[in-house]
Design an enzyme around this catalytic site. Structure first.
Site, PDB file in Angstrom:
ATOM      1  N   HIS A   1       0.809  -1.222   0.000  1.00 14.40           N
ATOM      2  CA  HIS A   1       0.000   0.000   0.000  1.00 14.40           C
ATOM      3  C   HIS A   1       0.841   1.270   0.000  1.00 14.40           C
ATOM      4  O   HIS A   1       0.333   2.361   0.226  1.00 14.40           O
ATOM      5  CB  HIS A   1      -0.964   0.010   1.196  1.00 14.40           C
ATOM      6  CG  HIS A   1      -0.321  -0.383   2.488  1.00 14.40           C
ATOM      7  ND1 HIS A   1      -0.830  -1.383   3.296  1.00 14.40           N
ATOM      8  CD2 HIS A   1       0.809   0.034   3.102  1.00 14.40           C
ATOM      9  CE1 HIS A   1      -0.053  -1.530   4.354  1.00 14.40           C
ATOM     10  NE2 HIS A   1       0.945  -0.666   4.263  1.00 14.40           N
TER      11      HIS A   1
ATOM     12  N   TYR B   1      17.256   2.012   2.953  1.00 14.71           N
ATOM     13  CA  TYR B   1      17.553   1.421   1.647  1.00 14.71           C
ATOM     14  C   TYR B   1      18.694   2.138   0.952  1.00 14.71           C
ATOM     15  O   TYR B   1      19.146   1.694  -0.108  1.00 14.71           O
ATOM     16  CB  TYR B   1      16.324   1.489   0.726  1.00 14.71           C
ATOM     17  CG  TYR B   1      15.083   0.890   1.302  1.00 14.71           C
ATOM     18  CD1 TYR B   1      15.139  -0.236   2.123  1.00 14.71           C
ATOM     19  CD2 TYR B   1      13.832   1.436   1.031  1.00 14.71           C
ATOM     20  CE1 TYR B   1      13.989  -0.770   2.663  1.00 14.71           C
ATOM     21  CE2 TYR B   1      12.680   0.899   1.563  1.00 14.71           C
ATOM     22  CZ  TYR B   1      12.766  -0.204   2.368  1.00 14.71           C
ATOM     23  OH  TYR B   1      11.621  -0.742   2.896  1.00 14.71           O
TER      24      TYR B   1
END
Length: 488
Positions: free
Chosen positions: A171, A258
């Site tokens: 989502h 990340y």
């Protein structure tokens, strides 16, 4: 319509309730069977009681079953939804705790980075067991909808090794779009048109239009910097927007782990995160949130059961993809979303074998992806770093190759920015030994890992992280919720 939907990991109580309620918002689905399965009988009993209460309160003929025997739940299922967390909170705590000893400070640790890679090693063998069961006992041509993280690794394994028709669902894109609509002053996210493409948790809004008018980089930056809340909570995302020219789907905390630039030094972390909520960069934030949520649910179960007695309101259907995909496949009503699938030319400048997240349309013919998208070079470079880690991680998880696993961790962007090769080798040994019960494919490697740890000279530290908070008690949570209610 009458068919069977199986939910694996249904003990993820709040999420299972949301998926179930969404399904009941589709009039044609009120006669289906929903089969719940989990390894925890206790969790199954709780979620079944809640779903039974929903069915009873609304007078729907839907059938709900629950069993710890997974194959029984999958028998004849046309759709299988997975939201499993292999190892539960116990293993997840090690995903955060052990890397901290080597200076690796994660906010979530469930996608890549040291924690996400080990999470994938636990999940992938189980995902492949699911796929075997689906091939053998589910309905012919059954579709596997994977919600479980690490999204790309799990989906990659299910497609390449499990040989099951699989789509990964998240989502992040919807939440990012809601933010953009808000900062641009839209009355509703429906006024915003967008193309978002990349890989899961590193998807990029490469084209934006508000009521048909194209939104450029400068306007978007100005809108975020002027927002009284997001300007503080999303400092890192705004910095990436300025440098890359496009906005990332993922939260400030997730995105920070990340990349190799923002969490590499403890004194730098505070510059880029916000402590108003876990998702904005708190050390181990999602672990704390998950622990508090589970404790709250266990304590306040009667309250959740009471809430389940309310009528289902289709106007409050969530933006989770699952019910919308099933509705499109079964009724032909077209649904547009962003899905995780094997690339195969969808994104021209990412590898063909990678699991990408990009726009697609669903109808009776299936999920039809929009092909030939090219994402900005900087976005592609960032995605490539993660894809290479994901590929090695998947292949290591399937083969039980500890050397390949260590190389995957070594090549992770944040790990590489913080740790030396010697530290990475020892950290992986330590995580492997700590989580051995969930890593059967590495059983042969555990004795040697223990031996190396007993002789190691690599120094570690007892570190809670740069921005750690303690798990709050039920009393503290009650007081906070009461204060928020009073303020409203």
């Amino acid at each position: 319509m009458s068919f069977k939907i199986a939910i694996i990991g249904a003990g993820s109580v709040g999420f299972t309730k949301k998926l179930f309620t969404d399904l009941l918002c589709v009039p044609e689905f009120r006669d289906v069977e929903v089969a719940l399965t989990d390894i925890s009988q206790h969790n199954l009993e709780m979620i079944k009681a809640i779903l039974d209460r929903i069915v009873e309160a609304n007078g729907f003929p839907v059938k709900v079953t629950a069993t710890t025997e997974r194959r029984r739940a999958l028998e004849g299922a046309k759709y299988i939804i997975s939201c499993v967390r292999v190892g539960g909170l116990e293993a997840y705590a090690d995903d955060i705790r052990i890397p901290l000893k080597y200076g690796i400070d994660q906010c979530v640790g469930d996608t890549i980075c040291a924690g996400g890679i080990l999470y994938g090693q636990r999940n992938i063998p189980v995902i492949l067991d699911f796929c075997k069961d689906i091939r053998e006992v589910a309905a012919p041509g059954a579709k596997f909808l994977n919600y479980a993280n690490p999204m790309a690794m799990n989906t990659w394994a299910a497609i390449e090794y499990g040989k099951v028709d699989t789509v990964g669902l998240c989502h992040g894109v919807q939440h990012g779009a809601e933010q953009i609509a808000e900062v641009l002053g839209a009355k509703s996210v429906s006024e915003l048109d967008y193309i978002c493409s990349g890989i899961n948790h590193q998807t990029w809004f490469v084209d934006l239009k508000l009521n048909g008018r194209k939104i450029g980089k400068d306007e978007l930056i100005a809108a975020f910097e002027a927002h009284p809340v997001f300007s503080q909570q999303e400092k890192l995302r705004i910095d990436v927007l300025k440098r890359f020219g496009v906005y990332s789907t993922e939260s400030n905390g997730h995105l920070s782990e990340y990349l190799p630039w923002y969490r590499k030094r403890p004194d730098e972390i505070a510059r880029w995160i916000d402590m108003s909520d876990w998702i904005h960069g708190e050390t181990g934030g999602y672990l704390r949130h998950s622990t508090e949520t589970r404790n709250w649910f266990e304590t306040e179960f009667p309250q959740f059961l009471e809430q389940a007695s309310k009528p289902v309101d289709p106007a409050k259907r969530s933006n989770e993809h699952a019910s919308h995909i099933l509705e499109a496949l079964e009724t032909g009503r077209v649904y547009r979303g962003h899905f995780n699938v094997k690339n195969n030319g969808v994104i021209a400048n990412l590898p063909q074998d990678a699991i990408i997240e990009s726009p697609g349309f669903v109808d009776r013919f299936g999920i039809n992806m929009v092909s030939g998208i090219t994402i900005p070079e900087a976005c592609a470079a960032t995605c490539m770093a993660s894809i290479n880690v994901q590929r090695m991680s998947v292949h290591a998880a399937v083969s039980g190759d500890i050397d390949l696993l260590k190389l995957a961790v070594l090549h992770d962007p944040l790990v590489g920015a913080v740790s030396t090769p010697e530290e990475v080798w020892q950290m992986v040994d330590e995580m492997l030994v700590a989580q051995a019960r969930w890593l059967p494919q590495y059983a042969h490697a555990v004795p040697a890992a223990k031996d190396r740890l007993s002789r190691s000279t690599v120094k570690t530290r007892d570190w809670a992280g740069a921005a750690r908070r303690n798990v709050r008690s039920i009393e503290e949570l009650r007081a906070e919720k009461a204060a928020l209610k009073k303020a409203v």
